[in-house]
Design a protein around this motif. Structure first.
Motif, PDB file in Angstrom:
ATOM      1  N   GLY A  36       0.816  -1.200   0.000  1.00 44.65           N
ATOM      2  CA  GLY A  36       0.000   0.000   0.000  1.00 44.65           C
ATOM      3  C   GLY A  36       0.850   1.250   0.000  1.00 44.65           C
ATOM      4  N   ASP A  37       0.262   2.343   0.441  1.00 45.55           N
ATOM      5  CA  ASP A  37       0.921   3.630   0.443  1.00 45.55           C
ATOM      6  C   ASP A  37       2.190   3.598   1.298  1.00 45.55           C
ATOM      7  OD1 ASP A  37       0.529   6.683  -0.125  1.00 45.55           O
ATOM      8  OD2 ASP A  37       1.064   6.504   2.004  1.00 45.55           O
ATOM      9  N   MET A  38       3.328   4.006   0.729  1.00 45.07           N
ATOM     10  CA  MET A  38       4.610   3.943   1.431  1.00 45.07           C
ATOM     11  C   MET A  38       4.652   4.843   2.659  1.00 45.07           C
ATOM     12  SD  MET A  38       6.916   1.850   0.733  1.00 45.07           S
ATOM     13  CE  MET A  38       8.588   2.265   1.126  1.00 45.07           C
ATOM     14  N   ASP A  39       4.124   6.066   2.572  1.00 42.06           N
ATOM     15  CA  ASP A  39       4.129   6.951   3.736  1.00 42.06           C
ATOM     16  C   ASP A  39       3.423   6.290   4.913  1.00 42.06           C
ATOM     17  OD1 ASP A  39       5.425   8.911   2.299  1.00 42.06           O
ATOM     18  OD2 ASP A  39       3.617  10.074   1.898  1.00 42.06           O
ATOM     19  N   THR A  40       2.281   5.709   4.634  1.00 44.64           N
ATOM     20  CA  THR A  40       1.516   5.034   5.679  1.00 44.64           C
ATOM     21  C   THR A  40       2.240   3.796   6.165  1.00 44.64           C
ATOM     22  OG1 THR A  40      -0.508   5.833   4.632  1.00 44.64           O
ATOM     23  CG2 THR A  40      -0.742   4.080   6.252  1.00 44.64           C
ATOM     24  N   GLN A  59      -2.752   8.125  12.749  1.00 45.76           N
ATOM     25  CA  GLN A  59      -3.977   8.655  12.141  1.00 45.76           C
ATOM     26  C   GLN A  59      -3.955   8.498  10.626  1.00 45.76           C
ATOM     27  OE1 GLN A  59      -6.774   9.642  13.614  1.00 45.76           O
ATOM     28  NE2 GLN A  59      -7.719   9.996  11.631  1.00 45.76           N
ATOM     29  N   ILE A  60      -2.775   8.586  10.014  1.00 39.21           N
ATOM     30  CA  ILE A  60      -2.670   8.459   8.555  1.00 39.21           C
ATOM     31  C   ILE A  60      -3.215   7.115   8.066  1.00 39.21           C
ATOM     32  CG2 ILE A  60      -0.291   7.579   8.564  1.00 39.21           C
ATOM     33  CD1 ILE A  60       0.218   9.237   6.035  1.00 39.21           C
ATOM     34  N   GLN A  61      -3.145   6.075   8.898  1.00 38.25           N
ATOM     35  CA  GLN A  61      -3.643   4.751   8.523  1.00 38.25           C
ATOM     36  C   GLN A  61      -5.158   4.770   8.360  1.00 38.25           C
ATOM     37  OE1 GLN A  61      -2.357   2.200   7.308  1.00 38.25           O
ATOM     38  NE2 GLN A  61      -3.620   0.454   7.750  1.00 38.25           N
ATOM     39  N   CYS A  62      -5.835   5.631   9.066  1.00 38.53           N
ATOM     40  CA  CYS A  62      -7.291   5.745   8.939  1.00 38.53           C
ATOM     41  C   CYS A  62      -7.669   6.488   7.656  1.00 38.53           C
ATOM     42  CB  CYS A  62      -7.869   6.465  10.142  1.00 38.53           C
ATOM     43  SG  CYS A  62      -7.510   5.644  11.700  1.00 38.53           S
ATOM     44  N   GLU A  63      -6.768   7.329   7.165  1.00 39.39           N
ATOM     45  CA  GLU A  63      -7.048   8.158   5.998  1.00 39.39           C
ATOM     46  C   GLU A  63      -6.599   7.517   4.689  1.00 39.39           C
ATOM     47  OE1 GLU A  63      -4.798  11.529   7.196  1.00 39.39           O
ATOM     48  OE2 GLU A  63      -6.063  11.891   8.944  1.00 39.39           O
ATOM     49  N   ASP A  64      -5.425   6.909   4.684  1.00 38.55           N
ATOM     50  CA  ASP A  64      -4.846   6.321   3.475  1.00 38.55           C
ATOM     51  C   ASP A  64      -4.201   4.999   3.861  1.00 38.55           C
ATOM     52  OD1 ASP A  64      -4.030   5.965   0.901  1.00 38.55           O
ATOM     53  OD2 ASP A  64      -2.489   7.514   0.917  1.00 38.55           O
ATOM     54  N   PRO A  65      -5.009   3.956   4.069  1.00 37.19           N
ATOM     55  CA  PRO A  65      -4.506   2.734   4.686  1.00 37.19           C
ATOM     56  C   PRO A  65      -3.536   1.914   3.829  1.00 37.19           C
ATOM     57  CG  PRO A  65      -6.758   2.417   3.979  1.00 37.19           C
ATOM     58  CD  PRO A  65      -6.426   3.868   3.749  1.00 37.19           C
ATOM     59  N   GLU A  79      -2.808  -9.435  10.517  1.00 38.62           N
ATOM     60  CA  GLU A  79      -2.855  -8.357   9.545  1.00 38.62           C
ATOM     61  C   GLU A  79      -3.462  -7.135  10.223  1.00 38.62           C
ATOM     62  OE1 GLU A  79      -5.376  -7.888   5.573  1.00 38.62           O
ATOM     63  OE2 GLU A  79      -3.970  -9.565   5.479  1.00 38.62           O
ATOM     64  N   TYR A  80      -2.816  -5.988  10.041  1.00 43.81           N
ATOM     65  CA  TYR A  80      -3.345  -4.727  10.538  1.00 43.81           C
ATOM     66  C   TYR A  80      -3.889  -3.946   9.356  1.00 43.81           C
ATOM     67  CZ  TYR A  80      -1.101  -5.321  15.092  1.00 43.81           C
ATOM     68  OH  TYR A  80      -0.722  -5.777  16.320  1.00 43.81           O
ATOM     69  N   GLY A  81      -5.067  -3.396   9.541  1.00 42.59           N
ATOM     70  CA  GLY A  81      -5.688  -2.575   8.519  1.00 42.59           C
ATOM     71  C   GLY A  81      -5.971  -1.184   9.067  1.00 42.59           C
ATOM     72  N   ARG A  82      -7.239  -0.839   9.175  1.00 42.21           N
ATOM     73  CA  ARG A  82      -7.641   0.512   9.577  1.00 42.21           C
ATOM     74  C   ARG A  82      -7.698   0.731  11.091  1.00 42.21           C
ATOM     75  NH1 ARG A  82     -10.008   3.625   5.451  1.00 42.21           N
ATOM     76  NH2 ARG A  82     -10.265   2.445   3.530  1.00 42.21           N
ATOM     77  N   THR A  83      -7.461  -0.311  11.875  1.00 40.78           N
ATOM     78  CA  THR A  83      -7.523  -0.155  13.328  1.00 40.78           C
ATOM     79  C   THR A  83      -6.240  -0.696  13.957  1.00 40.78           C
ATOM     80  OG1 THR A  83      -8.440  -2.319  13.942  1.00 40.78           O
ATOM     81  CG2 THR A  83     -10.015  -0.644  13.160  1.00 40.78           C
ATOM     82  N   PRO A  84      -6.010  -0.363  15.228  1.00 42.12           N
ATOM     83  CA  PRO A  84      -4.813  -0.847  15.902  1.00 42.12           C
ATOM     84  C   PRO A  84      -4.944  -2.270  16.446  1.00 42.12           C
ATOM     85  CG  PRO A  84      -6.017   0.603  17.362  1.00 42.12           C
ATOM     86  CD  PRO A  84      -6.731   0.630  16.027  1.00 42.12           C
TER      87      PRO A  84
END
Length: 144
Positions: A36-40, A59-65, A79-84
Motif C-alpha cells: 500500500g501507500d509507502m508513507d503510511t 492517524q494516517i492509517q485511517c485516511e490512506d490505509p 494483519e493490521y488494517g484501519r484499526t490498531p
C-alpha cells in the motif's frame, strides 16, 4: 515452510513503475511486511517497532490505509488494517498487495515464498524490481 517471508521491491505511483523499496522487515517480535501507500506503511512499521500501543495508532492509517502483515516469533500471523487491533489469520498461506492472488495460487500449488513472489512478479504489473526474503530465526512452522 512457515518461516520465510518474501516480497517484491517495486514501488508504483499511479501506473508509473517507480523505484525499488524494501517491503519486509524484522522487528523485536518477529517479521513484518507491508503493501500500500509507502508513507503510511513506514509509519505503521515505526508504530509496530515502538510497541504497537493502540492509542498511538497512526492517524494516517485511517485516511490512506496500507496493510501490515505481521509474523510473530511464536508463529502467529496477523494483519493490521484501519484499526490498531490485529486480525489473526489462520491457514497455511498469507499474502498482501496487488500480487496476492498470484502468490497465493503459487503457494497452493507447492511453490515456496520466493517462488510465489516470482510468479506474482511475472504476472502482476505492479510487482517487480527484485525480491527480498527474510527467515524467522528459531521458528517452528507458522500455526494454521
Amino acid at each position: 515452510d512457515g518461516k520465510t517471508l518474501a516480497a517484491d521491491k517495486r514501488a508504483t505511483y499511479c501506473s508509473y513503475k517507480g523505484s525499488s523499496v524494501t517491503k519486509i522487515h524484522t522487528w523485536e517480535g518477529g517479521l513484518c511486511g507491508f503493501a500500500g501507500d509507502m508513507d503510511t506503511a513506514v509509519t505503521l512499521l515505526a508504530w509496530l517497532r515502538a510497541g504497537a500501543v493502540p492509542n498511538e495508532f497512526p492517524q494516517i492509517q485511517c485516511e490512506d490505509p496500507s496493510t501490515l502483515l505481521v509474523i510473530y516469533a511464536d508463529g502467529r500471523v496477523a494483519e493490521y488494517g484501519r484499526t490498531p487491533f490485529p486480525m489473526f489469520l489462520e491457514g497455511p498461506f498469507h499474502a498482501v498487495g496487488s500480487g496476492k492472488s498470484y502468490a497465493l495460487a503459487a503457494l497452493h500449488l507447492g511453490k515456496n515464498a520466493k517462488q510465489a513472489v516470482e510468479v506474482a512478479c511475472a504476472l502482476d504489473a505492479y510487482c517487480g524490481n527484485g525480491i527480498d526474503t527474510l527467515t524467522l530465526k528459531g521458528a517452528r512452522r507458522c500455526r494454521t
